[in-house]
Design a protein around this motif. Structure first.
Motif, PDB file in Angstrom:
ATOM      1  N   LEU A  60      -7.597 -15.115   7.861  1.00  0.00           N
ATOM      2  CA  LEU A  60      -7.045 -13.789   8.098  1.00  0.00           C
ATOM      3  C   LEU A  60      -8.164 -12.835   8.456  1.00  0.00           C
ATOM      4  CD1 LEU A  60      -4.539 -11.847   7.861  1.00  0.00           C
ATOM      5  CD2 LEU A  60      -5.195 -11.529   5.470  1.00  0.00           C
ATOM      6  N   ASP A  61      -8.013 -12.143   9.604  1.00  0.00           N
ATOM      7  CA  ASP A  61      -8.960 -11.088   9.951  1.00  0.00           C
ATOM      8  C   ASP A  61      -8.200  -9.780  10.109  1.00  0.00           C
ATOM      9  OD1 ASP A  61      -7.877 -11.017  12.579  1.00  0.00           O
ATOM     10  OD2 ASP A  61      -9.310 -12.500  13.297  1.00  0.00           O
ATOM     11  N   SER A  62      -8.832  -8.788  10.665  1.00  0.00           N
ATOM     12  CA  SER A  62      -8.221  -7.452  10.714  1.00  0.00           C
ATOM     13  C   SER A  62      -7.030  -7.367  11.661  1.00  0.00           C
ATOM     14  CB  SER A  62      -9.269  -6.413  11.124  1.00  0.00           C
ATOM     15  OG  SER A  62      -9.831  -6.753  12.390  1.00  0.00           O
ATOM     16  N   ASN A  70      -3.158 -23.520  13.725  1.00  0.00           N
ATOM     17  CA  ASN A  70      -3.863 -22.714  14.740  1.00  0.00           C
ATOM     18  C   ASN A  70      -2.975 -21.714  15.466  1.00  0.00           C
ATOM     19  OD1 ASN A  70      -6.492 -23.524  14.334  1.00  0.00           O
ATOM     20  ND2 ASN A  70      -6.403 -25.189  15.847  1.00  0.00           N
ATOM     21  N   ALA A  71      -1.737 -21.514  15.026  1.00  0.00           N
ATOM     22  CA  ALA A  71      -0.906 -20.452  15.609  1.00  0.00           C
ATOM     23  C   ALA A  71      -1.509 -19.101  15.253  1.00  0.00           C
ATOM     24  CB  ALA A  71       0.517 -20.553  15.092  1.00  0.00           C
ATOM     25  N   LYS A  72      -1.574 -18.203  16.240  1.00  0.00           N
ATOM     26  CA  LYS A  72      -2.218 -16.906  16.076  1.00  0.00           C
ATOM     27  C   LYS A  72      -1.153 -15.818  15.995  1.00  0.00           C
ATOM     28  CE  LYS A  72      -6.238 -14.480  18.047  1.00  0.00           C
ATOM     29  NZ  LYS A  72      -7.172 -14.443  19.214  1.00  0.00           N
ATOM     30  N   LEU A  73      -0.957 -15.276  14.789  1.00  0.00           N
ATOM     31  CA  LEU A  73       0.099 -14.299  14.562  1.00  0.00           C
ATOM     32  C   LEU A  73      -0.495 -12.911  14.353  1.00  0.00           C
ATOM     33  CD1 LEU A  73       2.246 -16.391  12.039  1.00  0.00           C
ATOM     34  CD2 LEU A  73       2.241 -16.484  14.542  1.00  0.00           C
ATOM     35  N   PRO A  74      -0.111 -11.923  15.185  1.00  0.00           N
ATOM     36  CA  PRO A  74      -0.647 -10.564  15.053  1.00  0.00           C
ATOM     37  C   PRO A  74      -0.319  -9.950  13.689  1.00  0.00           C
ATOM     38  CG  PRO A  74       0.450 -10.836  17.161  1.00  0.00           C
ATOM     39  CD  PRO A  74       0.786 -12.052  16.345  1.00  0.00           C
ATOM     40  N   VAL A  75      -1.272  -9.198  13.143  1.00  0.00           N
ATOM     41  CA  VAL A  75      -1.128  -8.569  11.827  1.00  0.00           C
ATOM     42  C   VAL A  75      -1.387  -7.072  11.933  1.00  0.00           C
ATOM     43  CG1 VAL A  75      -2.114  -8.405   9.502  1.00  0.00           C
ATOM     44  CG2 VAL A  75      -1.727 -10.643  10.535  1.00  0.00           C
ATOM     45  N   ARG A  76      -0.580  -6.278  11.247  1.00  0.00           N
ATOM     46  CA  ARG A  76      -0.822  -4.855  11.087  1.00  0.00           C
ATOM     47  C   ARG A  76      -1.063  -4.561   9.614  1.00  0.00           C
ATOM     48  NH1 ARG A  76       2.365  -5.022  15.619  1.00  0.00           N
ATOM     49  NH2 ARG A  76       2.008  -3.422  17.190  1.00  0.00           N
ATOM     50  N   THR A  77      -1.938  -3.596   9.347  1.00  0.00           N
ATOM     51  CA  THR A  77      -2.268  -3.271   7.958  1.00  0.00           C
ATOM     52  C   THR A  77      -2.275  -1.760   7.749  1.00  0.00           C
ATOM     53  OG1 THR A  77      -4.645  -3.296   8.468  1.00  0.00           O
ATOM     54  CG2 THR A  77      -3.677  -5.343   7.628  1.00  0.00           C
ATOM     55  N   TRP A  78      -1.987  -1.361   6.516  1.00  0.00           N
ATOM     56  CA  TRP A  78      -2.031   0.038   6.104  1.00  0.00           C
ATOM     57  C   TRP A  78      -2.710   0.087   4.731  1.00  0.00           C
ATOM     58  CZ3 TRP A  78       1.960  -2.660   8.162  1.00  0.00           C
ATOM     59  CH2 TRP A  78       2.469  -2.220   9.384  1.00  0.00           C
ATOM     60  N   LEU A 109       3.582   4.605   1.829  1.00  0.00           N
ATOM     61  CA  LEU A 109       3.226   3.931   0.583  1.00  0.00           C
ATOM     62  C   LEU A 109       1.725   3.940   0.300  1.00  0.00           C
ATOM     63  CD1 LEU A 109       5.657   0.883   0.856  1.00  0.00           C
ATOM     64  CD2 LEU A 109       5.841   2.814  -0.727  1.00  0.00           C
ATOM     65  N   LYS A 110       0.919   4.047   1.344  1.00  0.00           N
ATOM     66  CA  LYS A 110      -0.527   4.039   1.103  1.00  0.00           C
ATOM     67  C   LYS A 110      -0.973   5.262   0.308  1.00  0.00           C
ATOM     68  CE  LYS A 110      -2.146   6.161   5.451  1.00  0.00           C
ATOM     69  NZ  LYS A 110      -2.937   5.920   6.692  1.00  0.00           N
ATOM     70  N   ASP A 111      -0.200   6.354   0.358  1.00  0.00           N
ATOM     71  CA  ASP A 111      -0.524   7.531  -0.443  1.00  0.00           C
ATOM     72  C   ASP A 111      -0.268   7.301  -1.932  1.00  0.00           C
ATOM     73  OD1 ASP A 111      -1.319   8.950   1.791  1.00  0.00           O
ATOM     74  OD2 ASP A 111       0.651   9.856   2.113  1.00  0.00           O
ATOM     75  N   PHE A 112       0.428   6.216  -2.250  1.00  0.00           N
ATOM     76  CA  PHE A 112       0.667   5.848  -3.644  1.00  0.00           C
ATOM     77  C   PHE A 112      -0.264   4.720  -4.096  1.00  0.00           C
ATOM     78  CE2 PHE A 112       4.484   7.938  -2.263  1.00  0.00           C
ATOM     79  CZ  PHE A 112       4.949   8.620  -3.377  1.00  0.00           C
ATOM     80  N   GLY A 113      -1.273   4.451  -3.270  1.00  0.00           N
ATOM     81  CA  GLY A 113      -2.229   3.405  -3.608  1.00  0.00           C
ATOM     82  C   GLY A 113      -1.731   2.005  -3.292  1.00  0.00           C
ATOM     83  N   ILE A 114      -0.721   1.905  -2.423  1.00  0.00           N
ATOM     84  CA  ILE A 114      -0.152   0.605  -2.070  1.00  0.00           C
ATOM     85  C   ILE A 114      -0.608   0.209  -0.674  1.00  0.00           C
ATOM     86  CG2 ILE A 114       1.979  -0.699  -1.710  1.00  0.00           C
ATOM     87  CD1 ILE A 114       3.351   1.268  -3.633  1.00  0.00           C
ATOM     88  N   ALA A 115      -1.335  -0.898  -0.591  1.00  0.00           N
ATOM     89  CA  ALA A 115      -1.758  -1.449   0.697  1.00  0.00           C
ATOM     90  C   ALA A 115      -0.658  -2.364   1.230  1.00  0.00           C
ATOM     91  CB  ALA A 115      -3.060  -2.226   0.543  1.00  0.00           C
ATOM     92  N   SER A 116      -0.512  -2.412   2.555  1.00  0.00           N
ATOM     93  CA  SER A 116       0.568  -3.223   3.149  1.00  0.00           C
ATOM     94  C   SER A 116       0.055  -4.054   4.310  1.00  0.00           C
ATOM     95  CB  SER A 116       1.702  -2.317   3.649  1.00  0.00           C
ATOM     96  OG  SER A 116       2.235  -1.525   2.606  1.00  0.00           O
ATOM     97  N   TYR A 117       0.604  -5.255   4.406  1.00  0.00           N
ATOM     98  CA  TYR A 117       0.364  -6.166   5.527  1.00  0.00           C
ATOM     99  C   TYR A 117       1.718  -6.533   6.133  1.00  0.00           C
ATOM    100  CZ  TYR A 117      -4.315  -7.149   3.525  1.00  0.00           C
ATOM    101  OH  TYR A 117      -5.600  -7.048   3.035  1.00  0.00           O
TER     102      TYR A 117
END
Length: 373
Positions: A60-62, A70-78, A109-117
């Motif tokens: 997992l990268d950014s 080896n399937a490459k699945l796009p990821v978004r993070t907050w 949710l990130k304002d409540f200290g919750i990280a999301s993927y």
């Protein structure tokens, strides 16, 4: 390898079709249809798509989740800007959608200290095999792998799975397998649970035949005139978003129906701490299917039920979505507390027919089983 029915080995069939051909047209047609169905059945046994075996360790990268095949699945993070990470969510999108579905909830949710993927599942968004259905064994393996990778990046931090519609169904199936994702809890938003037996026989048969004969045929669903949300601006944005699929192949619709059936059947095996969000105005997943699923669950399950009077299918993007996001944050902070919106008490009034002011405790399965559920 094509399978062929040899009429020469059964000459009586040729005689049936030769004698009084006009009178026996229906019989001939039935025999040909029988051969076609038998050919489809046998060919499916030979040509079923094989499961790709793992070739590398997942990573997992950014920007991407690279699965073990080896399937490459796009990821978004907050991630929280000025807060320590108190909890982490891995969010799974619904049918024909992609990871961007969690953009507004993730920023809230990130304002409540919750990280999301959130990641694009195979067949959707920018993931491989766009427009094609991925077998359940692969999608659940992906979920288990990315869950472990996220867990490794946030050791000791509570980790939750959140699924919308199809994503919720996939979570249910993954959590009831032999090697389930290692998480602390589950959030199901408008879970797509629908037993095959609840679908009229002629629709089941028609879908099965279409899946066998013309799986490549695409449908839009526009003629159904269903309203997925009251957020018209958001719906227009989805209609213009090139990464949102506008048409669905018959075989993907069949795959979705089969997944919903598995989720319905296996929900009673999921023992994790769970929050269920459902809107009374959901026109996509029938309320009877959700309520039937809840009724099959043992009363000792730690499932917290929230029912939203003005909620539609795309709850997390409705006009009143901030209310629902706040409930999620509150439940993650303390699952033993009533929700700020009172949607859990509303569920109790719906199931039990009691005045909302008479309800003091949590609306859990143990409470609901004492009523009419």
């Amino acid at each position: 390898m094509l399978w062929h029915f040899d009429y020469n080995r059964f000459p009586f069939l040729l005689k049936v079709c030769a004698i009084r051909a006009k009178k026996h047209t229906v019989i001939c047609f039935a025999l040909l249809l029988f051969e076609l169905i038998l050919f489809i059945f046998v060919s499916n046994l030979f040509f079923e798509k094989p499961l790709k075996k793992p070739v590398n360790a997942p990573r997992l990268d950014s920007n991407y989740f690279i699965a073990s095949d080896n399937a490459k699945l796009p990821v978004r993070t907050w991630f929280p800007d000025n807060h320590p990470v108190k909890a982490v969510i891995i969010a799974l999108h619904g049918f024909n959608d992609y990871s961007n579905f969690f953009n507004r909830p993730g920023n809230y949710l990130k304002d409540f200290g919750i990280a999301s993927y959130a990641y694009d599942q195979r067949g959707f968004g920018n993931a491989p095999e766009r427009g094609y259905w991925s077998i359940t064994n692969v999608s659940t393996r992906d979920l288990t792998e990315i869950t472990q990778l996220v867990r490794n990046q946030h050791p000791g931090v509570p980790l939750y799975l959140l699924g919308e519609s199809m994503g919720a169904a996939e979570i249910i199936v993954a959590m009831t397998r032999d090697n389930p994702p290692s998480v602390d809890g589950v959030i199901l938003s408008a879970p797509a649970v629908w037993a095959w037996e609840s679908i009229p026989w002629y629709q089941r048969t028609g879908l099965w035949l279409a899946n066998q004969i013309c799986p490549w045929l695409t449908l839009t669903g526009a003629s159904l005139h269903l309203v997925p949300s009251d957020n018209i601006k958001m719906l227009r944005e989805l209609s213009r978003d090139p990464l949102v699929l506008k048409k669905s192949r018959i075989d993907t619709i069949y795959g979705l129906a089969d997944l919903m059936n598995h989720a319905f059947e296996q929900a009673n095996q999921m023992a994790k701490l769970t929050l269920v969000l459902y809107g009374e105005r959901d026109e996509i997943v029938p309320e009877r299917s959700v309520y039937r699923m809840l009724k099959t669950l043992p009363s000792n399950r730690e499932w917290h039920i929230a029912l939203y009077e003005n909620g539609y299918h795309l709850l997390l993007r409705d006009l009143e979505a901030p209310i629902y996001w706040r409930d999620i944050a509150a439940w993650i902070d303390n699952p033993l507390r009533n929700l700020p919106s009172g949607a859990d008490k509303r569920a109790a009034t719906f199931f039990c027919g009691r005045d909302i002011h008479e309800i003091d405790g949590l609306t859990t399965l143990s409470f609901l089983h004492e009523c009419v559920i």
